[in-house]
Design a protein around this motif. Structure first.
Motif, PDB file in Angstrom:
ATOM      1  N   MET A  66       0.827  -1.196   0.000  1.00  0.00           N
ATOM      2  CA  MET A  66       0.000   0.000   0.000  1.00  0.00           C
ATOM      3  C   MET A  66       0.868   1.256   0.000  1.00  0.00           C
ATOM      4  O   MET A  66       0.572   2.233  -0.699  1.00  0.00           O
ATOM      5  N   SER A  67       1.947   1.224   0.772  1.00  0.00           N
ATOM      6  CA  SER A  67       2.839   2.387   0.824  1.00  0.00           C
ATOM      7  C   SER A  67       3.446   2.679  -0.546  1.00  0.00           C
ATOM      8  O   SER A  67       3.437   3.822  -1.024  1.00  0.00           O
ATOM      9  N   TRP A  68       3.978   1.633  -1.191  1.00  0.00           N
ATOM     10  CA  TRP A  68       4.632   1.830  -2.480  1.00  0.00           C
ATOM     11  C   TRP A  68       3.639   2.149  -3.585  1.00  0.00           C
ATOM     12  O   TRP A  68       3.936   2.947  -4.484  1.00  0.00           O
ATOM     13  N   ALA A  69       2.447   1.551  -3.509  1.00  0.00           N
ATOM     14  CA  ALA A  69       1.414   1.865  -4.501  1.00  0.00           C
ATOM     15  C   ALA A  69       0.939   3.307  -4.353  1.00  0.00           C
ATOM     16  O   ALA A  69       0.650   3.982  -5.348  1.00  0.00           O
ATOM     17  N   SER A  70       0.867   3.787  -3.120  1.00  0.00           N
ATOM     18  CA  SER A  70       0.471   5.186  -2.880  1.00  0.00           C
ATOM     19  C   SER A  70       1.469   6.141  -3.512  1.00  0.00           C
ATOM     20  O   SER A  70       1.095   7.081  -4.236  1.00  0.00           O
ATOM     21  N   LEU A  71       2.747   5.910  -3.241  1.00  0.00           N
ATOM     22  CA  LEU A  71       3.791   6.774  -3.798  1.00  0.00           C
ATOM     23  C   LEU A  71       3.838   6.675  -5.319  1.00  0.00           C
ATOM     24  O   LEU A  71       3.936   7.686  -6.012  1.00  0.00           O
ATOM     25  N   LYS A  94      -8.257   6.441   2.726  1.00  0.00           N
ATOM     26  CA  LYS A  94      -7.472   5.421   3.423  1.00  0.00           C
ATOM     27  C   LYS A  94      -6.715   5.976   4.628  1.00  0.00           C
ATOM     28  O   LYS A  94      -6.439   5.233   5.579  1.00  0.00           O
ATOM     29  N   PHE A  95      -6.365   7.260   4.608  1.00  0.00           N
ATOM     30  CA  PHE A  95      -5.503   7.822   5.649  1.00  0.00           C
ATOM     31  C   PHE A  95      -6.056   7.607   7.054  1.00  0.00           C
ATOM     32  O   PHE A  95      -5.336   7.084   7.926  1.00  0.00           O
ATOM     33  N   PRO A  96      -7.295   7.989   7.355  1.00  0.00           N
ATOM     34  CA  PRO A  96      -7.791   7.787   8.723  1.00  0.00           C
ATOM     35  C   PRO A  96      -8.008   6.322   9.086  1.00  0.00           C
ATOM     36  O   PRO A  96      -7.983   5.967  10.269  1.00  0.00           O
ATOM     37  N   GLU A  97      -8.185   5.467   8.087  1.00  0.00           N
ATOM     38  CA  GLU A  97      -8.412   4.046   8.345  1.00  0.00           C
ATOM     39  C   GLU A  97      -7.121   3.309   8.683  1.00  0.00           C
ATOM     40  O   GLU A  97      -7.137   2.274   9.347  1.00  0.00           O
ATOM     41  N   THR A  98      -5.999   3.839   8.215  1.00  0.00           N
ATOM     42  CA  THR A  98      -4.720   3.138   8.312  1.00  0.00           C
ATOM     43  C   THR A  98      -4.098   3.347   9.681  1.00  0.00           C
ATOM     44  O   THR A  98      -4.002   4.476  10.160  1.00  0.00           O
ATOM     45  N   GLU A 103       2.736   3.327   6.713  1.00  0.00           N
ATOM     46  CA  GLU A 103       1.751   3.470   5.644  1.00  0.00           C
ATOM     47  C   GLU A 103       1.115   4.852   5.679  1.00  0.00           C
ATOM     48  O   GLU A 103       0.907   5.475   4.640  1.00  0.00           O
ATOM     49  N   LYS A 104       0.811   5.325   6.882  1.00  0.00           N
ATOM     50  CA  LYS A 104       0.253   6.680   7.013  1.00  0.00           C
ATOM     51  C   LYS A 104       1.232   7.716   6.473  1.00  0.00           C
ATOM     52  O   LYS A 104       0.860   8.668   5.787  1.00  0.00           O
ATOM     53  N   GLY A 105       2.517   7.519   6.781  1.00  0.00           N
ATOM     54  CA  GLY A 105       3.542   8.449   6.306  1.00  0.00           C
ATOM     55  C   GLY A 105       3.652   8.447   4.795  1.00  0.00           C
ATOM     56  O   GLY A 105       3.804   9.504   4.173  1.00  0.00           O
TER      57      GLY A 105
END
Length: 220
Positions: A66-71, A94-98, A103-105
């Motif tokens: 999820m982190s890499w897909a976000s970036l 996704k931010f408040p759910e994570t 991952e939030k970062g």
């Protein structure tokens, strides 16, 4: 235009055994999409890449995806306006759910790359709530990329006084990204009084990003 390359990268991200190569696969796909100068001629290919990133943000197939897909999704979409709203909305959702700080970062930095200033209040609220220094640092970068100057006073204090070097550097970098000239005096003081290389280097980097000529003499 080489569909075989994209298919190979997507396949490796899904099935490959080497973690780092999977992560680099995300960024390679993002760069392929971002570099395209004729989006309309390759809508189908962009759709495939974008859909893949969105699926890995929503339902990541492996840890850290999820982190890499976000970036990767942000790197791709920041160059193509028609993709921005879709991925920005997904990341905002996704931010408040994570719960995972890393991952939030990653989402925070991604929203910064997308210049999603409407999410800045949410990021700053998280910054004030969390005790995780690594997450705070990534939130600084996200806010800096958005040039959200309402956070500048807080970031100046961190750049001048924070004991954790990495967070201090990230706050200073964020101020540089904002072009915050009011931070120049604070950073020059840190440059002159810093007792360690890490303190002086973080101040120097931020002053370079801000680009205020009054910092030339102290830097020299």
């Amino acid at each position: 235009e080489d569909n075989a390359v994209m298919k190979l990268l997507i396949k490796y991200v899904k099935e490959g055994k080497d973690v780092q190569t999977r992560h680099f696969g995300f960024i390679a796909l993002a760069q392929i999409g971002a570099r395209d100068q004729d989006f309309n001629a390759h809508k189908e290919q962009h759709g495939v890449i974008h859909k893949f990133f969105m699926s890995q943000i929503s339902r990541p197939s492996k840890t850290q995806h999820m982190s890499w897909a976000s970036l990767a999704g942000a790197i791709h979409a920041m160059k193509h306006d028609s993709l921005k709203a879709d991925i920005t909305n997904k990341l905002q959702e996704k931010f408040p759910e994570t719960k995972d700080p890393s991952e939030k970062g990653a989402i925070a930095v991604s929203l910064g790359l997308l210049n999603a200033a409407t999410t800045a209040e949410m990021l700053f609220e998280e910054f004030n709530d969390t005790k995780d220094k690594s997450l705070q640092g990534n939130l600084c970068i996200g806010l800096g990329l958005m040039s959200w100057t309402k956070a500048a006073e807080t970031l100046r204090d961190i750049a001048a006084n924070e004991m954790v070097f990495r967070l201090r550097l990230q706050a200073a970098t964020a101020l540089g990204l904002m072009g915050d000239t009011e931070a120049v005096d604070v950073l020059i003081k840190a440059l002159k009084e810093g007792q360690t290389l890490s303190v002086t280097s973080s101040a120097a980097k931020a002053l370079g990003l801000i680009g205020d000529q009054t910092a030339i003499i102290p830097l020299r």
